[in-house]
Write an enzyme that holds these catalytic residues in place. Structure first.
Site, PDB file in Angstrom:
ATOM      1  N   HIS A 169      85.222   9.111  56.951  1.00  0.00           N
ATOM      2  CA  HIS A 169      83.826   9.549  57.022  1.00  0.00           C
ATOM      3  C   HIS A 169      83.732  11.063  57.230  1.00  0.00           C
ATOM      4  O   HIS A 169      82.833  11.703  56.693  1.00  0.00           O
ATOM      5  CB  HIS A 169      83.075   8.771  58.110  1.00  0.00           C
ATOM      6  CG  HIS A 169      82.873   7.351  57.697  1.00  0.00           C
ATOM      7  ND1 HIS A 169      81.795   6.938  56.950  1.00  0.00           N
ATOM      8  CD2 HIS A 169      83.663   6.259  57.856  1.00  0.00           C
ATOM      9  CE1 HIS A 169      81.922   5.646  56.687  1.00  0.00           C
ATOM     10  NE2 HIS A 169      83.043   5.216  57.221  1.00  0.00           N
TER      11      HIS A 169
ATOM     12  N   ASP B 266      82.195  17.021  52.827  1.00  0.00           N
ATOM     13  CA  ASP B 266      82.190  17.332  51.391  1.00  0.00           C
ATOM     14  C   ASP B 266      80.795  17.888  51.081  1.00  0.00           C
ATOM     15  O   ASP B 266      79.845  17.151  50.818  1.00  0.00           O
ATOM     16  CB  ASP B 266      82.489  16.039  50.606  1.00  0.00           C
ATOM     17  CG  ASP B 266      82.476  16.264  49.106  1.00  0.00           C
ATOM     18  OD1 ASP B 266      81.886  17.261  48.651  1.00  0.00           O
ATOM     19  OD2 ASP B 266      83.037  15.419  48.394  1.00  0.00           O
TER      20      ASP B 266
ATOM     21  N   GLY C 239      75.270   0.635  52.298  1.00  0.00           N
ATOM     22  CA  GLY C 239      76.522   1.204  52.795  1.00  0.00           C
ATOM     23  C   GLY C 239      76.249   2.483  53.548  1.00  0.00           C
ATOM     24  O   GLY C 239      76.676   3.563  53.139  1.00  0.00           O
TER      25      GLY C 239
ATOM     26  N   GLU D 203      75.548   6.007  48.487  1.00  0.00           N
ATOM     27  CA  GLU D 203      76.672   6.812  47.992  1.00  0.00           C
ATOM     28  C   GLU D 203      77.793   5.812  47.769  1.00  0.00           C
ATOM     29  O   GLU D 203      78.470   5.410  48.704  1.00  0.00           O
ATOM     30  CB  GLU D 203      77.030   7.896  49.012  1.00  0.00           C
ATOM     31  CG  GLU D 203      77.870   8.993  48.419  1.00  0.00           C
ATOM     32  CD  GLU D 203      79.346   8.670  48.338  1.00  0.00           C
ATOM     33  OE1 GLU D 203      79.752   7.891  47.427  1.00  0.00           O
ATOM     34  OE2 GLU D 203      80.092   9.185  49.176  1.00  0.00           O
TER      35      GLU D 203
ATOM     36  N   GLU E  13      86.692   1.365  43.237  1.00  0.00           N
ATOM     37  CA  GLU E  13      86.114   0.725  44.442  1.00  0.00           C
ATOM     38  C   GLU E  13      85.077  -0.321  44.068  1.00  0.00           C
ATOM     39  O   GLU E  13      84.773  -1.192  44.871  1.00  0.00           O
ATOM     40  CB  GLU E  13      85.429   1.714  45.411  1.00  0.00           C
ATOM     41  CG  GLU E  13      86.362   2.547  46.219  1.00  0.00           C
ATOM     42  CD  GLU E  13      85.633   3.390  47.243  1.00  0.00           C
ATOM     43  OE1 GLU E  13      84.716   2.888  47.905  1.00  0.00           O
ATOM     44  OE2 GLU E  13      86.022   4.565  47.375  1.00  0.00           O
TER      45      GLU E  13
ATOM     46  N   HIS F 260      85.622  15.773  47.371  1.00  0.00           N
ATOM     47  CA  HIS F 260      86.754  14.939  47.797  1.00  0.00           C
ATOM     48  C   HIS F 260      87.201  13.966  46.697  1.00  0.00           C
ATOM     49  O   HIS F 260      88.270  13.385  46.791  1.00  0.00           O
ATOM     50  CB  HIS F 260      86.422  14.188  49.094  1.00  0.00           C
ATOM     51  CG  HIS F 260      85.516  13.009  48.927  1.00  0.00           C
ATOM     52  ND1 HIS F 260      84.155  13.122  48.744  1.00  0.00           N
ATOM     53  CD2 HIS F 260      85.772  11.681  48.899  1.00  0.00           C
ATOM     54  CE1 HIS F 260      83.624  11.924  48.626  1.00  0.00           C
ATOM     55  NE2 HIS F 260      84.582  11.031  48.719  1.00  0.00           N
TER      56      HIS F 260
HETATM   57  C1  LIG Z   1      81.274   5.946  50.384  1.00  0.00           C
HETATM   58  S1  LIG Z   1      80.797   5.335  51.946  1.00  0.00           S
HETATM   59  C2  LIG Z   1      79.244   6.176  52.191  1.00  0.00           C
HETATM   60  C3  LIG Z   1      78.830   6.240  53.635  1.00  0.00           C
HETATM   61  C4  LIG Z   1      77.522   6.984  53.901  1.00  0.00           C
HETATM   62  N1  LIG Z   1      76.423   6.434  53.146  1.00  0.00           N
HETATM   63  C5  LIG Z   1      77.643   8.454  53.595  1.00  0.00           C
HETATM   64  O1  LIG Z   1      77.057   8.894  52.604  1.00  0.00           O
HETATM   65  O2  LIG Z   1      78.334   9.158  54.318  1.00  0.00           O
HETATM   66  C6  LIG Z   1      80.324   3.702  51.534  1.00  0.00           C
HETATM   67  C7  LIG Z   1      80.011   2.809  52.706  1.00  0.00           C
HETATM   68  O3  LIG Z   1      79.435   1.611  52.186  1.00  0.00           O
HETATM   69  C8  LIG Z   1      79.938   0.497  52.888  1.00  0.00           C
HETATM   70  N2  LIG Z   1      79.811  -0.648  51.967  1.00  0.00           N
HETATM   71  C9  LIG Z   1      80.462  -0.832  50.795  1.00  0.00           C
HETATM   72  N3  LIG Z   1      80.075  -1.959  50.187  1.00  0.00           N
HETATM   73  C10 LIG Z   1      79.129  -2.517  50.978  1.00  0.00           C
HETATM   74  C11 LIG Z   1      78.369  -3.711  50.904  1.00  0.00           C
HETATM   75  N4  LIG Z   1      78.507  -4.554  49.878  1.00  0.00           N
HETATM   76  N5  LIG Z   1      77.501  -3.981  51.890  1.00  0.00           N
HETATM   77  C12 LIG Z   1      77.373  -3.125  52.958  1.00  0.00           C
HETATM   78  N6  LIG Z   1      78.089  -1.997  53.100  1.00  0.00           N
HETATM   79  C13 LIG Z   1      78.946  -1.680  52.126  1.00  0.00           C
HETATM   80  C14 LIG Z   1      81.357   0.892  53.253  1.00  0.00           C
HETATM   81  O4  LIG Z   1      81.830   0.139  54.355  1.00  0.00           O
HETATM   82  C15 LIG Z   1      81.194   2.379  53.532  1.00  0.00           C
HETATM   83  O5  LIG Z   1      80.928   2.620  54.881  1.00  0.00           O
END
Ligand SMILES: C[S@@+](CC[C@H](N)C(=O)[O-])C[C@H]1O[C@@H](n2cnc3c(N)ncnc32)[C@H](O)[C@@H]1O
Length: 366
Positions: free
Chosen positions: A20, A26, A53, A120, A129, A272
């Site tokens: 994170h 980033d 997410g 995101e 992913e 990143h």
């Molecule tokens: C790329 S990170 C982005 C985190 C935050 N939104 C940011 O911009 O800093 C994606 C996040 O989505 C969560 N995630 C991915 N798929 C998900 C789902 N199906 N339901 C809930 N959360 C999800 C992951 O655990 C992760 O914390």
């Protein structure tokens, strides 16, 4: 995010705070989201938003700062607990509701629909992913008919490149030539792309769009396979050593003056995600304007839907139809260009003669 995370460790991998920190720091990424939200403040005012997410909750907090009346911040990993504290720290616990769940399992009260979905979800070369699947599922379940997606579209771009960092260092490694070793290394790794920074000057042909995704309309199945057959004219004499991939995401321009675009290409500030490179097993010397023909297939892995297989095939440029305008030096392109130029000259000549006739008629009338 590691390119090789096993699917059952996907959510727990997001419990690593370093992941994170990397995303938060980033700047092109975080700034693009902030700008996309803040420049559309009048849209967000009093709206209901879902953040798919939410991670640390930063995007939800941007939405609350922009005036959203309710944000459902959905996070599957245990980071949801930290997100709740961060929301409190920013005094938005009256606006943001953190839901610790996969978005696929969320049920909103009274089958409520939201005005916007923000997320995101992007991975290396955009689709690694496979998180976009979850975002599209959330869209179909929770977004109002006229709701907005942030981002609303995305594109993948490819271009032939040199990769001096991976090729050149082995020609004189501590005084020893290790090109045989380097070649074997590339053959062994040929199924796995490199995630690395490619400098703009190392692109040796113009970029071409490989995939275009409309987040308001496209389905999960649409994401299964993308393919491109392309002929690029080398923009300089160079060593052709790989194919570089990157992506761009486009945000809605509802009340903003300018569209916000998150760019991850070699000619933009580094992110990143860096760039993804498919290495050729052997480099090829190309001259300026020499045609470089290839096919690239991006297919979802049948055994792990969060992964894609990138298949690169070198093609004979003579065998590939390619659209004009093209600056390559193949005989067929030079011929077509010559014919087009002749037609253009003829048209200019005709136009000139017509306007002379009109001028003469005008003088006669006078
Ligand atoms: C790329 S990170 C982005 C985190 C935050 N939104 C940011 O911009 O800093 C994606 C996040 O989505 C969560 N995630 C991915 N798929 C998900 C789902 N199906 N339901 C809930 N959360 C999800 C992951 O655990 C992760 O914390």
């Amino acid at each position: 995010m590691d390119i090789d995370i096993p699917p059952n460790e996907y959510f727990s991998s997001y419990e690593d705070l370093e992941v994170h920190r990397l995303m938060l720091e980033d700047n092109p990424r975080t700034d693009a989201y902030r700008q996309a939200i803040m420049s559309n403040k009048s849209f967000f005012k009093d709206k209901i938003v879902m953040d798919v997410g939410c991670g640390t909750g930063i995007l939800s907090i941007f939405c609350a700062q922009a005036g959203a009346k309710k944000v459902y911040a959905v996070e599957a990993s245990d980071l949801a607990n930290l997100a709740k504290d961060i929301v409190k720290e920013n005094n938005f616990d009256n606006v943001i509701e953190v839901i610790h769940s996969k978005v696929e399992d969320v049920i909103l009260p009274d089958e409520l629909k939201v005005d916007a979905i923000i997320s995101e979800w992007m991975g290396f070369y955009l689709l690694h992913e496979g998180m976009l699947d979850s975002v599209l599922i959330a869209r179909d379940k929770f977004l109002k008919e006229d709701g907005e997606m942030f981002p609303e579209s995305a594109g993948i771009y490819v271009a032939p490149c040199s990769v001096p960092e991976l090729y050149n260092k082995w020609t004189n490694f501590h005084g020893v030539s290790l090109t045989t070793f380097a070649k074997q290394l590339r053959v062994n790794k040929s199924s796995k792309p490199e995630i690395m920074v490619i400098n703009n000057q190392d692109l040796i042909g113009n970029e071409v769009p490989m995939a275009w995704i409309n987040l308001k309309e496209d389905t999960v199945n649409y994401l299964d396979c993308f393919s491109i057959t392309h002929v690029a004219a080398a923009t300089k004499s160079a060593k052709y050593q790989g194919i570089c991939l990157w992506f761009e995401c486009y945000f809605p321009q509802i009340s903003s003056d300018e569209q916000v675009v998150l760019k991850t290409g070699p000619n933009s500030a580094s992110t990143h995600w860096k760039q993804t490179v498919i290495l050729l097993p052997e480099q090829i010397e190309v001259e300026e304007q020499e045609p470089i023909a290839f096919q690239l297939d991006m297919k979802r892995d049948l055994s792990n839907s969060r992964r894609y297989n990138l298949e690169f095939t070198m093609l004979d440029p003579e065998e590939v139809d390619h659209p004009l305008p093209c600056s390559c030096h193949m005989t067929k392109c030079i011929l077509i260009k010559t014919v087009m130029l002749q037609q253009e000259n003829q048209m200019n000549q005709n136009n000139k003669e017509n306007s002379n006739v009109l001028e003469d008629e005008k003088i006669d009338d006078e």
